[in-house]
Design a protein around this motif. Structure first.
Motif, PDB file in Angstrom:
ATOM      1  N   HIS A   1      12.830 102.226  26.828  1.00 53.06           N
ATOM      2  CA  HIS A   1      13.310 101.288  25.809  1.00 53.06           C
ATOM      3  C   HIS A   1      14.477 101.840  25.008  1.00 53.06           C
ATOM      4  CE1 HIS A   1      11.203 103.589  22.697  1.00 53.06           C
ATOM      5  NE2 HIS A   1      10.106 103.538  23.438  1.00 53.06           N
TER       6      HIS A   1
ATOM      7  N   ASN B   1       9.354  90.918  19.557  1.00 54.19           N
ATOM      8  CA  ASN B   1       9.568  91.107  20.985  1.00 54.19           C
ATOM      9  C   ASN B   1       8.236  91.520  21.622  1.00 54.19           C
ATOM     10  OD1 ASN B   1      10.322  91.850  23.577  1.00 54.19           O
ATOM     11  ND2 ASN B   1      11.357  93.736  22.935  1.00 54.19           N
TER      12      ASN B   1
ATOM     13  N   ASP C   1       7.570  92.245  24.657  1.00 53.97           N
ATOM     14  CA  ASP C   1       7.716  93.206  25.746  1.00 53.97           C
ATOM     15  C   ASP C   1       7.785  94.593  25.116  1.00 53.97           C
ATOM     16  OD1 ASP C   1       8.353  94.801  27.867  1.00 53.97           O
ATOM     17  OD2 ASP C   1      10.039  93.598  28.578  1.00 53.97           O
TER      18      ASP C   1
ATOM     19  N   SER D   1      14.629  92.637  26.670  1.00 47.56           N
ATOM     20  CA  SER D   1      13.287  92.083  26.777  1.00 47.56           C
ATOM     21  C   SER D   1      13.163  91.148  27.969  1.00 47.56           C
ATOM     22  CB  SER D   1      12.924  91.326  25.498  1.00 47.56           C
ATOM     23  OG  SER D   1      11.649  90.715  25.626  1.00 47.56           O
TER      24      SER D   1
END
Length: 355
Positions: free
Chosen positions: A255, A342, A344, A352
């Motif tokens: 991420h 978000n 995700d 995302s």
């Protein structure tokens, strides 16, 4: 706890007509694999049989779980018991071109030893950013399957009786709207939901309520973090520190965000204290908290032994006071604020897969 007490604990999945038990059994560990390690089939057989006796009759699997061996193992455990079970499986977004989707559905049916799936879900939304996590095929990533063709194929499989309900997993509001525009009714959206993963509350939960879509919550115990199994984040296996709670510098993380480890650990410590004050185990509090949200049709918890199953089943019977619920919401609100809406938890907002 008696069988009848838990058997009566079920909620509808929106307007679909599907009823699920409050607690479902996640089966990712079944069949054994690199993520969870070996899993003895005898233990699986015992867990599945006891789950059915307790009224925990929803079993959640996927074709990607241990390369299909989760489905195979579950199918073995359900021999002679299929009529008592509700089976949900998931297809990878990379496998949703019509001919591939049909072949994958047939393969799941064979592995499970059944002629129908009660619930068949698209595991992640169908687009390039999602598909690249399931395949290295450059052509498929450059030209993802058609969303319309995928859901039309699912509708045909439903008409043929091979699947009874169509669902999705990890879908955001705009993606569910796209499916609705195709005239396909979704029974379920399966989403991450726990005390530390509350991103679905502001937007996705209200949308599902409005559209009559049930919600299955997964990662209810955040893969052991909310079960009190670990005394520090450094004690967690690397595969379980990839979410946006953790710094993007941890192994396997993709991420790229700073994470909020200090705030997450503080929230966990506060939840531990609240559980102690309520004189309840931490895992029981986590499961009970998720089920207090009436928009959640069912929560999933994986287990590898009878003892773990019995512990999770006990948690369904717990009732948290309004005061305790407020304390828990307050304690975990900073993590919700920092990580945002978000859902995700493995990708930055700009990347995302669930929007």
């Amino acid at each position: 706890m008696t069988t009848s007490e838990l058997s009566l604990a079920a909620r509808p999945c929106g307007l679909s007509g599907l009823q699920l038990p409050l607690l479902g059994l996640g089966t990712w560990a079944f069949g054994g694999g690199t993520y969870w390690g070996p899993q003895d089939q005898h233990d699986v057989d015992e867990v599945v049989a006891r789950a059915l006796d307790l009224g925990i009759n929803y079993f959640d699997t996927a074709e990607m779980y241990n390369a299909g061996t989760s489905e195979t193992s579950l199918g073995v455990a359900l021999r002679g018991r299929r009529d008592r079970a509700i089976i949900g499986s998931k297809i990878s977004p990379s496998n949703t071109r019509p001919s591939t989707l049909r072949a994958c559905c047939e393969a799941s049916l064979r592995r499970l030893g059944t002629d129908h799936l009660d619930l068949y879900m698209v595991h992640w939304p169908i687009h390039a950013n999602s598909i690249r996590h399931f395949t290295d095929d450059p052509e498929l990533i450059a030209h993802p399957p058609s969303v319309a063709e995928a859901f039309q194929t699912l509708a045909r499989l439903q008409a043929e009786g091979k699947i009874r309900h169509i669902g999705v997993s990890n879908y955001g509001v705009r993606q569910m709207e796209e499916v609705r525009g195709l005239g396909v009714r979704l029974a379920v959206n399966e989403l991450p939901y726990n005390l530390l993963m509350r991103a679905i509350e502001p937007e996705i939960v209200p949308y599902c309520r409005q559209q009559g879509i049930g919600i299955i919550g997964y990662m209810t115990l955040m893969q052991g973090v909310l079960a009190g199994e670990f005394e520090s984040f450094d004690a967690l296996p690397a595969m379980r520190t990839r979410t946006r709670h953790f710094t993007g510098r941890r192994p396997g993380s993709r991420h790229g965000e700073p994470g909020c480890e200090a705030e997450t650990w503080l929230a966990i410590e506060k939840v531990r204290q609240i559980a102690r004050e309520a004189q309840l185990p931490l895992a029981d509090v986590a499961i009970a908290w998720a089920l207090h949200n009436q928009d959640i049709s069912c929560v999933l918890a994986g287990c590898r032994t009878l003892a773990q199953l019995e512990e999770n089943a006990r948690a369904v019977q717990r009732t948290l006071t309004p005061h305790t619920l407020r304390q828990l919401n307050t304690a975990t609100a900073p993590v919700l604020h920092l990580l945002g809406t978000n859902p995700d938890y493995y990708q930055a907002a700009s990347e995302s897969r669930s929007w």
